[in-house]
Design an enzyme around this catalytic site. Structure first.
Site, PDB file in Angstrom:
ATOM      1  N   LYS A  10      30.037  78.290  71.995  1.00 50.61           N
ATOM      2  CA  LYS A  10      30.664  78.997  70.885  1.00 50.61           C
ATOM      3  C   LYS A  10      29.717  79.155  69.694  1.00 50.61           C
ATOM      4  O   LYS A  10      29.679  80.217  69.063  1.00 50.61           O
ATOM      5  CB  LYS A  10      31.929  78.232  70.472  1.00 50.61           C
ATOM      6  CG  LYS A  10      32.768  78.981  69.462  1.00 50.61           C
ATOM      7  CD  LYS A  10      34.148  78.362  69.298  1.00 50.61           C
ATOM      8  CE  LYS A  10      34.970  79.211  68.333  1.00 50.61           C
ATOM      9  NZ  LYS A  10      36.354  78.724  68.203  1.00 50.61           N
ATOM     10  N   PHE A  26      37.468  69.314  74.047  1.00 51.87           N
ATOM     11  CA  PHE A  26      38.621  70.084  74.486  1.00 51.87           C
ATOM     12  C   PHE A  26      38.133  71.324  75.243  1.00 51.87           C
ATOM     13  O   PHE A  26      37.266  72.041  74.768  1.00 51.87           O
ATOM     14  CB  PHE A  26      39.456  70.498  73.262  1.00 51.87           C
ATOM     15  CG  PHE A  26      40.625  71.377  73.624  1.00 51.87           C
ATOM     16  CD1 PHE A  26      41.637  70.915  74.461  1.00 51.87           C
ATOM     17  CD2 PHE A  26      40.698  72.676  73.147  1.00 51.87           C
ATOM     18  CE1 PHE A  26      42.703  71.732  74.810  1.00 51.87           C
ATOM     19  CE2 PHE A  26      41.764  73.501  73.486  1.00 51.87           C
ATOM     20  CZ  PHE A  26      42.767  73.024  74.322  1.00 51.87           C
ATOM     21  N   GLN A  27      38.695  71.548  76.401  1.00 58.15           N
ATOM     22  CA  GLN A  27      38.356  72.685  77.262  1.00 58.15           C
ATOM     23  C   GLN A  27      36.881  72.737  77.636  1.00 58.15           C
ATOM     24  O   GLN A  27      36.289  73.800  77.754  1.00 58.15           O
ATOM     25  CB  GLN A  27      38.816  74.006  76.639  1.00 58.15           C
ATOM     26  CG  GLN A  27      40.336  74.050  76.504  1.00 58.15           C
ATOM     27  CD  GLN A  27      40.881  75.430  76.228  1.00 58.15           C
ATOM     28  OE1 GLN A  27      40.246  76.215  75.545  1.00 58.15           O
ATOM     29  NE2 GLN A  27      42.061  75.718  76.760  1.00 58.15           N
ATOM     30  N   MET A  87      49.224  85.678 109.966  1.00 64.92           N
ATOM     31  CA  MET A  87      48.042  85.274 110.720  1.00 64.92           C
ATOM     32  C   MET A  87      48.118  83.796 111.099  1.00 64.92           C
ATOM     33  O   MET A  87      47.665  83.397 112.177  1.00 64.92           O
ATOM     34  CB  MET A  87      46.774  85.567 109.906  1.00 64.92           C
ATOM     35  CG  MET A  87      45.497  85.438 110.704  1.00 64.92           C
ATOM     36  SD  MET A  87      45.499  86.446 112.195  1.00 64.92           S
ATOM     37  CE  MET A  87      44.647  87.909 111.631  1.00 64.92           C
ATOM     38  N   GLU A 118      42.639  84.652  85.127  1.00 62.55           N
ATOM     39  CA  GLU A 118      41.187  84.878  85.210  1.00 62.55           C
ATOM     40  C   GLU A 118      40.706  85.151  86.633  1.00 62.55           C
ATOM     41  O   GLU A 118      39.697  85.837  86.831  1.00 62.55           O
ATOM     42  CB  GLU A 118      40.414  83.691  84.634  1.00 62.55           C
ATOM     43  CG  GLU A 118      40.505  83.561  83.117  1.00 62.55           C
ATOM     44  CD  GLU A 118      41.712  82.750  82.657  1.00 62.55           C
ATOM     45  OE1 GLU A 118      42.592  82.438  83.490  1.00 62.55           O
ATOM     46  OE2 GLU A 118      41.770  82.433  81.457  1.00 62.55           O
TER      47      GLU A 118
HETATM   48  C1  LIG Z   1      43.858  81.590  99.210  1.00 64.26           C
HETATM   49  C2  LIG Z   1      44.118  81.436 100.665  1.00 64.26           C
HETATM   50  N1  LIG Z   1      44.912  80.458 101.125  1.00 64.26           N
HETATM   51  C3  LIG Z   1      45.151  80.326 102.443  1.00 64.26           C
HETATM   52  C4  LIG Z   1      44.590  81.180 103.352  1.00 64.26           C
HETATM   53  C5  LIG Z   1      44.851  81.019 104.841  1.00 64.26           C
HETATM   54  N2  LIG Z   1      45.570  82.210 105.370  1.00 64.26           N
HETATM   55  C6  LIG Z   1      44.919  83.205 106.015  1.00 64.26           C
HETATM   56  S1  LIG Z   1      45.951  84.446 106.454  1.00 64.26           S
HETATM   57  C7  LIG Z   1      47.276  83.669 105.809  1.00 64.26           C
HETATM   58  C8  LIG Z   1      48.644  84.298 105.868  1.00 64.26           C
HETATM   59  C9  LIG Z   1      48.736  85.533 105.084  1.00 64.26           C
HETATM   60  O1  LIG Z   1      50.077  85.971 105.079  1.00 64.26           O
HETATM   61  P1  LIG Z   1      50.462  87.398 104.556  1.00 64.26           P
HETATM   62  O2  LIG Z   1      49.786  87.672 103.279  1.00 64.26           O
HETATM   63  O3  LIG Z   1      51.948  87.523 104.561  1.00 64.26           O
HETATM   64  O4  LIG Z   1      49.817  88.366 105.618  1.00 64.26           O
HETATM   65  P2  LIG Z   1      50.140  88.570 107.167  1.00 64.26           P
HETATM   66  O5  LIG Z   1      49.174  87.723 107.926  1.00 64.26           O
HETATM   67  O6  LIG Z   1      51.549  88.182 107.398  1.00 64.26           O
HETATM   68  O7  LIG Z   1      49.892  90.018 107.384  1.00 64.26           O
HETATM   69  C10 LIG Z   1      46.905  82.437 105.274  1.00 64.26           C
HETATM   70  C11 LIG Z   1      47.844  81.488 104.651  1.00 64.26           C
HETATM   71  C12 LIG Z   1      43.738  82.176 102.827  1.00 64.26           C
HETATM   72  N3  LIG Z   1      43.088  83.034 103.619  1.00 64.26           N
HETATM   73  N4  LIG Z   1      43.538  82.302 101.497  1.00 64.26           N
END
Ligand SMILES: Cc1ncc(C[n+]2csc(CCOP(=O)(O)OP(=O)(O)O)c2C)c(N)n1
Lengths: 569, 163
Positions: free
Chosen positions: A162, A112-113, A478, A50
């Protein structure tokens, strides 16, 4: 005509000319799905989670000027949708989410749900409703579409028990909606606009700072006209990219945490700032006290009064729809005949050109190892700069924003406000469905793509020939960058171990997968992928693991305190 | 600075949580919040006593106005206005303290609305300070229970809050 609640819901969607509903069935929405089955005007896209339903609807809305629609069941269906809803809310994207609810008599019985969907989503929707009476279904859905798309847009959720789906009443779709409590302003105050123009015409170091509001109000052309009339430099937020053509000489690039040197310096040292549909967010201006050190007059056009003077005090607030206000400004300049003082403007442009000579986006390319920036540059070339580009969140997102030069609005889809990893692929699904013949690329990372990877299955079912550009650095890049720069190089849990073979994974879903290891193969692989007009191609680029995004303004620092390259450290 | 904000909101279920949720989500203070339907049953009137800098009060006003069901917002403390709060206080009233308690209630123009051999319930209206002073003036050990309504208020003179 007497109809059941479920019939009414589907009729309403038809009345709203909804093309696609992104959703996932379950017990509480069985009657709704039954009605969807009996017609073929509104098409349903069955996602695999979803969260992706809401993201896909959101992506669809971002690259059109329509309201995206998602449909989920009660309980876990609704909670799975929350991340999608919050993501859309933070970027003011118009959505209507219809959620099933347990029967009215069961509400509050821990059925439920059962979850309190209206309560859970309240802080991340523009508005929401629990419809307890079949006679209110049509008017509520009408209101939901109206609220989602008008004023400052946003997601609106309608929770339908529902039993309401099976009750009957006379169906009559309301044409007009008036709500005494909701009357968004559109036209800006004329006196304020005149004040703003006076400031702009007297400016010596002007700057136009454009944001997502320009995209949302379809005002890109107007912004471009105004900027050219005045000859002022333009910078854009991450959300505003495409609001002004990137190839134009007056464009300084994106500003903010990973903005260009010239944009951040220009923003900081401007004496008159015209903020258009932007909100002085912390990722844009850094520390507001540092930003406030330079005296400048600020004009702020925004449809949401609560965005004005929230983080930065504004001198001339103009509440209104960006497109309407820009129109009026252009009209007044054209009829008034006054133009900005050219000498001062020339001096200012000289200064800006000097900043530009720093070439802050230059990077050291390599013959041996693929630089992620190079992949984005090549993608831009191969697609003629004219693709719909989605991204996830991380370094790849910033490189996409920096190196893919967006010429047109609604071409760049990413999660700016909430920063939600996982949006890239579902956004691409929404974009590809909205623009069937157009190239759609999803620039992602090996971590982000795994957050909604199951949607490769949806892409197969609906034959969505998306091109996935995975900048695979085997790191939560990042996160790793921040750890390198600000946490003593301790890479706590940011290495991505045990990665799947993405090319094979794509093949397992019935798509084409290509792994690319050397710079010499980058362009060829991209060209090959875009030749495949009917296939999804997953391009897994093995990129430099240690590359960082520059320029960078550290969180909490001032805009001018940029790290331009590793040598600055 | 202390502000008294009055607003009219559609009398729908969940309206109160939209307002209280806004205050908690954005970290605004609520000193008191009262709500009841108006003479027009489709509208409720809320009175919120809050504190904050001018910037925060401005944001509170804007954020309240942004709520879809809010019809009108005024900061009634921005000009001349009247505030009242109702206090119901149950006090021990025995021996010589019984007479003293009645005297104090009279001085503050409270009314005894229930009495037993050992206790009184006193009803008193006034602004916050008056009620505070009364509570401070009587013997703390004699207080059995207090219930305060929170502040309601209206602007003086011609100013009205109406749709
Ligand atoms: C749902 C979620 N969880 C954690 C983060 C924190 N976060 C920001 S960038 C990142 C790393 C992303 O890694 P990747 O997709 O491999 O991209 P890259 O930075 O290596 O290009 C994380 C964990 C986020 N933005 N969103």
């Amino acid at each position: 005509m007497v109809l059941t609640g479920a019939e009414i819901v589907v009729r309403c969607l038809q009345e709203e000319k909804v093309e696609y509903v992104f959703g996932y069935p379950g017990g509480a929405v069985l009657f709704l799905y039954d009605e969807l089955f009996k017609q073929d005007q509104v098409r349903h896209v069955l996602v695999r989670h979803e969260q992706a339903a809401v993201h896909a609807a959101d992506g669809y809305a971002r690259c059109t000027d329509k309201v995206g629609v998602a449909l989920v069941t009660s309980g876990p269906g609704a909670t799975n949708a929350v991340t999608g809803i919050a993501t859309a809310y933070c970027d003011s994207i118009p959505l209507v989410i219809i959620s099933g609810q347990v029967p009215t008599a069961a509400i509050g019985q821990d059925a439920f749900q059962e979850v309190d969907t209206v309560g859970i989503t309240r802080p991340c929707v523009k508005h929401n409703y629990l419809v307890k009476d079949v006679r209110e279904v049509a008017s509520t859905i009408r209101k939901a579409f109206y609220l989602a798309a008008s004023g400052r847009p946003g997601p609106v959720l309608v929770d339908i028990p529902k039993d309401v789906c099976t009750q009957k009443c006379e169906f009559d779709y309301p044409r007009e909606i008036t709500m005494r409590s909701y009357n968004p302003v559109t036209k800006g105050h004329l006196g304020q606009i005149r004040k703003a123009l006076q400031l702009l015409l007297e400016a010596e170091r002007p700057m136009i700072y454009s944001g997502g509001g320009v995209i949302l109000s379809d005002a890109a052309e107007k912004l471009t006209r105004l900027a050219r009339l005045l000859g002022f430099p333009v910078t854009s937020t991450l959300m505003g990219l495409g609001g002004y053509p990137a190839s134009d000489g007056q464009f300084l690039g994106m500003l903010g945490m990973h903005g260009t040197y010239e944009a951040n310096m220009g923003m900081h040292y401007s004496d008159v700032l015209l903020a258009v549909g932007a909100r002085f967010d912390d990722r844009v201006i850094g520390d507001p006290r540092h930003f406030g050190q330079e005296p400048r007059k600020i004009i702020h056009i925004d449809i949401d009064p609560s965005s004005i003077s929230k983080r930065v005090k504004v001198d001339v607030p103009i509440v209104g729809n960006v497109a309407d206000v820009l129109d009026e400004m252009i009209r007044q300049i054209e009829s008034g005949g006054a133009r900005p003082e050219q000498d001062a403007l020339d001096t200012w442009w000289k200064q800006i050109d000097e900043w530009r000579r720093r070439e802050c986006l230059k990077y050291k390319n390599s013959d041996e190892i693929i630089k992620p920036q190079y992949v984005v540059e090549k993608l831009w070339e191969v697609t003629g700069g004219d693709a719909f580009v989605t991204s996830d969140v991380g370094q790849h997102q910033m490189w996409a924003a920096q190196y893919y030069k967006f010429e047109k609005p609604r071409r760049w889809l990413n999660s700016g406000g909430l920063g939600t990893m996982g949006v890239g692929l579902p956004y691409a699904m929404g974009a590809q469905l909205a623009h069937p013949g157009s190239p759609v690329a999803c620039i992602t990372g090996e971590a982000s793509i795994q957050m909604c990877i199951q949607e490769l299955s949806t892409c197969k079912q609906f034959r969505l020939p998306i091109k996935i550009v995975n900048l695979n650095n085997r790191y939560l890049g990042m996160v790793r960058q921040w750890q390198e720069l600000f946490h003593g190089g301790r890479y706590s849990e940011s290495y991505m171990d045990s990665l799947p073979d993405f090319a094979k994974l794509a093949e397992a879903y019935g798509h084409i997968g290509i792994r690319v290891d050397t710079p010499a193969d980058v362009e060829g692989a991209l060209r090959e992928a875009f030749k495949q007009k009917n296939e999804l191609v997953f391009l897994d680029f093995q990129v430099d693991q240690t590359e960082n995004v520059y320029p960078m303004v550290q969180g909490g620092k001032g805009l001018t305190e940029m790290i331009l390259s590793a040598e600055d450290l | 600075m202390r502000h008294v904000i009055s607003l009219l909101i559609e009398n729908e279920s969940g309206a109160l949580s939209r307002v209280s949720g806004l205050f908690s989500a954005r970290g605004y203070n609520i000193e008191s919040l009262t709500v009841a339907p108006t003479e027009d049953a489709s509208l409720s009137r809320m009175t919120i006593v809050t504190t904050g800098s001018d910037d925060i009060i401005e944001q509170i006003n804007k954020q309240l106005n942004k709520l879809v069901e809010v019809v009108k917002v005024v900061d009634i403390s921005e000009s001349a206005h009247i505030e009242r709060e109702l206090l119901l206080i149950k006090v021990r009233a025995t021996g010589k303290d019984r007479e003293e308690m009645k005297r104090m209630a009279d001085i503050f123009r409270g009314r005894i609305i229930d009495a037993t051999d050992t206790s009184y319930v006193i009803e008193m209206t006034g602004n916050q300070q008056k009620l505070d002073s009364f509570v401070a003036a009587i013997d703390g050990a004699a207080i059995l229970e207090t219930a305060r309504s929170g502040v309601v208020g209206v602007g003086r003179g011609e100013r009205v809050l109406k749709v």
